[in-house]
Motif scaffolding. Structure first.
Motif, PDB file in Angstrom:
ATOM      1  N   SER A 180       0.858  -1.184   0.000  1.00  0.00           N
ATOM      2  CA  SER A 180       0.000   0.000   0.000  1.00  0.00           C
ATOM      3  C   SER A 180       0.891   1.231   0.000  1.00  0.00           C
ATOM      4  CB  SER A 180      -0.888   0.025   1.252  1.00  0.00           C
ATOM      5  OG  SER A 180      -0.077   0.173   2.409  1.00  0.00           O
ATOM      6  N   GLY A 181       0.290   2.367  -0.237  1.00  0.00           N
ATOM      7  CA  GLY A 181       1.031   3.614  -0.119  1.00  0.00           C
ATOM      8  C   GLY A 181       1.553   3.771   1.301  1.00  0.00           C
ATOM      9  N   GLN A 182       0.725   3.425   2.259  1.00  0.00           N
ATOM     10  CA  GLN A 182       1.125   3.562   3.666  1.00  0.00           C
ATOM     11  C   GLN A 182       2.348   2.697   3.977  1.00  0.00           C
ATOM     12  OE1 GLN A 182      -0.951   6.518   4.374  1.00  0.00           O
ATOM     13  NE2 GLN A 182      -0.276   5.644   6.290  1.00  0.00           N
TER      14      GLN A 182
ATOM     15  N   TYR B  73      -2.028  14.261   3.020  1.00  0.00           N
ATOM     16  CA  TYR B  73      -2.923  13.112   3.042  1.00  0.00           C
ATOM     17  C   TYR B  73      -3.119  12.680   4.502  1.00  0.00           C
ATOM     18  CZ  TYR B  73      -4.732   8.457   2.182  1.00  0.00           C
ATOM     19  OH  TYR B  73      -5.510   7.334   2.173  1.00  0.00           O
TER      20      TYR B  73
ATOM     21  N   GLU C  32       4.098  17.017  -0.336  1.00  0.00           N
ATOM     22  CA  GLU C  32       3.003  16.373  -1.073  1.00  0.00           C
ATOM     23  C   GLU C  32       2.410  17.464  -1.956  1.00  0.00           C
ATOM     24  OE1 GLU C  32       0.118  14.271   1.356  1.00  0.00           O
ATOM     25  OE2 GLU C  32      -1.439  14.747  -0.111  1.00  0.00           O
TER      26      GLU C  32
ATOM     27  N   ASP D   9       5.635  13.084  -2.364  1.00  0.00           N
ATOM     28  CA  ASP D   9       4.470  12.242  -2.639  1.00  0.00           C
ATOM     29  C   ASP D   9       3.882  12.732  -3.964  1.00  0.00           C
ATOM     30  OD1 ASP D   9       1.964  11.071  -2.797  1.00  0.00           O
ATOM     31  OD2 ASP D   9       1.584  11.195  -0.637  1.00  0.00           O
TER      32      ASP D   9
ATOM     33  N   PHE E 240      -0.875  12.455  -6.660  1.00  0.00           N
ATOM     34  CA  PHE E 240      -1.893  13.221  -7.392  1.00  0.00           C
ATOM     35  C   PHE E 240      -1.446  13.530  -8.815  1.00  0.00           C
ATOM     36  CE2 PHE E 240      -5.012  15.466  -4.280  1.00  0.00           C
ATOM     37  CZ  PHE E 240      -5.159  14.300  -3.554  1.00  0.00           C
TER      38      PHE E 240
ATOM     39  N   SER F 285       1.070   6.369  -3.923  1.00  0.00           N
ATOM     40  CA  SER F 285       0.050   5.371  -3.685  1.00  0.00           C
ATOM     41  C   SER F 285      -0.336   4.932  -5.097  1.00  0.00           C
ATOM     42  CB  SER F 285      -1.148   5.985  -2.963  1.00  0.00           C
ATOM     43  OG  SER F 285      -2.247   5.103  -3.079  1.00  0.00           O
TER      44      SER F 285
ATOM     45  N   THR G 245      -2.406   2.849  -5.816  1.00  0.00           N
ATOM     46  CA  THR G 245      -3.854   2.627  -5.760  1.00  0.00           C
ATOM     47  C   THR G 245      -4.602   3.611  -6.663  1.00  0.00           C
ATOM     48  OG1 THR G 245      -3.465   2.174  -3.404  1.00  0.00           O
ATOM     49  CG2 THR G 245      -5.756   2.452  -4.087  1.00  0.00           C
ATOM     50  N   LYS G 246      -4.025   4.779  -6.884  1.00  0.00           N
ATOM     51  CA  LYS G 246      -4.736   5.885  -7.522  1.00  0.00           C
ATOM     52  C   LYS G 246      -4.494   5.875  -9.042  1.00  0.00           C
ATOM     53  CE  LYS G 246      -5.506   6.496  -3.176  1.00  0.00           C
ATOM     54  NZ  LYS G 246      -4.768   7.370  -2.296  1.00  0.00           N
TER      55      LYS G 246
ATOM     56  N   GLY H  65      -1.929  -0.365  -3.460  1.00  0.00           N
ATOM     57  CA  GLY H  65      -0.489  -0.574  -3.641  1.00  0.00           C
ATOM     58  C   GLY H  65       0.278   0.713  -3.444  1.00  0.00           C
TER      59      GLY H  65
HETATM   60  C1  LIG Z   1      -4.085   7.301  -1.026  1.00  0.00           C
HETATM   61  C2  LIG Z   1      -2.935   8.145  -0.700  1.00  0.00           C
HETATM   62  C3  LIG Z   1      -1.913   7.701   0.168  1.00  0.00           C
HETATM   63  C4  LIG Z   1      -1.982   6.365   0.883  1.00  0.00           C
HETATM   64  O1  LIG Z   1      -1.947   5.310   0.001  1.00  0.00           O
HETATM   65  P1  LIG Z   1      -2.697   3.883   0.214  1.00  0.00           P
HETATM   66  O2  LIG Z   1      -2.456   3.190  -1.065  1.00  0.00           O
HETATM   67  O3  LIG Z   1      -4.136   4.156   0.510  1.00  0.00           O
HETATM   68  O4  LIG Z   1      -2.027   3.228   1.385  1.00  0.00           O
HETATM   69  C5  LIG Z   1      -0.835   8.543   0.383  1.00  0.00           C
HETATM   70  N1  LIG Z   1      -0.768   9.762  -0.196  1.00  0.00           N
HETATM   71  C6  LIG Z   1      -1.718  10.216  -1.022  1.00  0.00           C
HETATM   72  C7  LIG Z   1      -1.580  11.559  -1.626  1.00  0.00           C
HETATM   73  C8  LIG Z   1      -2.830   9.435  -1.297  1.00  0.00           C
HETATM   74  O5  LIG Z   1      -3.786   9.907  -2.114  1.00  0.00           O
END
Ligand SMILES: *Cc1c(COP(=O)(O)O)cnc(C)c1O
Length: 423
Positions: free
Chosen positions: A112-114, A138, A183, A212, A215, A234, A236-237, A247
């Motif tokens: 994950s991003g975390q 975030y 960020e 980060d 975005f 992240s 995931t986005k 991820g």
């Molecule tokens: C979603 C997000 C994270 C965390 O990522 P995960 O994949 O949810 O663990 C960190 N920073 C930003 C800017 C995000 O949008």
């Protein structure tokens, strides 16, 4: 034997000898090795926890690093490698090092991003160190700083990093600052920090800089261009793009440090990815450029539409000349991106009614999926906070957060128009 079985059908070292790619779509599809024994077009999902040895000698060679073949999936897996090499190539596309050679960075894929952020901060900071950051962050990052890192003795100083004087003051006054974490753009007001200027200041004090870049994605912004040490996503986005998996990825410029301490911390903390999610990510990234172009075109049209609408008080979109960070955006981003927030004049109840009235745009948190996602932080992500507290973070009663998707723009505007009519 193992080596002979492998056929690097799209080996980047071979391909790059032919010609350099002219854009990131080619990079996203062809930069990685596509290493596999069966001529499979796509990198297979190597759903295997461990990798076999032909002999004791081969086992020794692998542990000694002489043979780079995988050993155990928490330490690395070929399906992860394809995603890692692709992201590294995207973040460094067209970027040179101090000697004018193509920059090389190392990427580590995480669950994950975390998890990627945890590896970053725990491998670079120790008790007594301070991390300097911007107040618009975030939520997960903010909590990681204030809860987890605080417990390990790492302090956090939060300032408005758009004010470079404040950054310089902080760096001058506090020798415990070891890292600056940026960020940009950031939630919810899409504030942007000048990566180049902050990095120049940080480097005068020999301080690490991490960005980060979730975005923006590497298509819109490449922080390594400005000499930063780490880039984080992240995945995931937008990189995944389809909302199919969680991820994260951590990329670093110091290859030796990445291969030793950062890799070790990553392996010991256990925040590794898994082959299926890594596969989904790799497929998603192939259309990054196409998707981002459409996301961004649509977002600009949505922002222009909303800024003319009588029910809307204010639109936070860094692509509008009225946004306070519009100039920084123009300087460091190819396009302002697809995230925005806006204020409904009718406040909390209007926010609720607007969200309920949406017919196509999807009611959900998260961002960066192909479809438009809309949320009302005051009743959703920030519901647990006291009103004064959330307003401090810019989460006003009628604030709507929107990740503009790639649907046909006329339909996004029609949905907004009818829902605003009911707000
Ligand atoms: C979603 C997000 C994270 C965390 O990522 P995960 O994949 O949810 O663990 C960190 N920073 C930003 C800017 C995000 O949008």
């Amino acid at each position: 034997m193992q080596g002979a079985l492998r056929k690097n059908i799209f080996n980047p070292k071979i391909m790059n000898k032919k010609f350099p790619f002219s854009g990131i779509s080619s990079v996203a599809m062809h930069a990685s090795g596509h290493e596999n024994a069966e001529y499979s077009h796509l990198t297979p999902i190597y759903a295997s926890s461990t990798f076999t040895f032909d002999s004791a000698q081969q086992g020794s060679d692998r542990f000694a690093g002489a043979d780079k073949t995988r050993i155990y999936s928490r330490w690395g897996n070929p399906t992860f490698t394809t995603a890692e090499e692709t992201i590294a190539a995207l973040e460094t596309f067209g970027v040179n090092d101090a000697n004018g050679n193509p920059l090389e960075v190392k990427a580590l894929l995480h669950a994950s991003g975390q998890a990627a952020m945890t590896t970053l901060f725990l491998s670079t900071l120790k008790s007594g160190d301070t991390v300097l950051s911007h107040f618009s962050l975030y939520g997960g990052t903010h909590e990681l700083f204030l809860k987890v890192l605080a417990d390990t003795g790492v302090k956090t100083t939060i300032i408005d990093m758009r004010d470079l004087n404040l950054v310089e003051d902080a760096l001058k006054k506090d020798p415990s600052i070891k890292m600056v974490h940026i960020e940009t753009p950031a939630n919810p007001t899409i504030q942007c920090v000048d990566i180049e200027e902050v990095t120049l200041l940080a480097k005068q004090y020999n301080i690490l800089v991490s960005v980060d870049n979730t975005f923006a994605t590497p298509y819109l912004q490449q922080p390594f261009r400005y000499g930063v040490d780490f880039v984080f996503h992240s995945t995931t986005k937008f990189l995944n793009g389809h909302g199919t998996s969680i991820g994260g990825v951590l990329l670093g410029r110091d290859l030796e440090f990445m291969r030793t301490k950062v890799w070790k911390w990553h392996a010991l903390l256990g925040g590794n990815s898994n082959p299926f999610d890594a596969f989904l990510l790799t497929q998603g990234m192939k259309t990054l450029e196409l998707r981002m172009d459409r996301h961004c075109d649509n977002a600009m049209k949505v922002a222009e539409y909303l800024s003319q609408h009588p029910a809307i008080g204010h639109v936070n979109y860094n692509g509008l000349a009225s946004h306070p960070d519009h100039l920084v955006t123009t300087k460091q981003m190819r396009h302002p991106g697809a995230l925005m927030s806006y204020e409904l004049k009718g406040g909390l109840d209007a926010g609720r009614r607007f969200i309920d009235a949406l017919q196509m745009c999807v009611r959900a948190v998260s961002l960066g999926t192909v479809d438009t996602l809309v949320s009302h932080p005051a009743t959703m992500s920030h519901f647990g906070l006291k009103r004064e507290e959330r307003i401090q973070f810019g989460i006003t009663d009628g604030l709507i957060r929107m990740s503009v998707g790639i649907e046909n723009i006329a339909d996004i505007l029609t949905d907004l128009e009818q829902a605003l009519g009911k707000a």
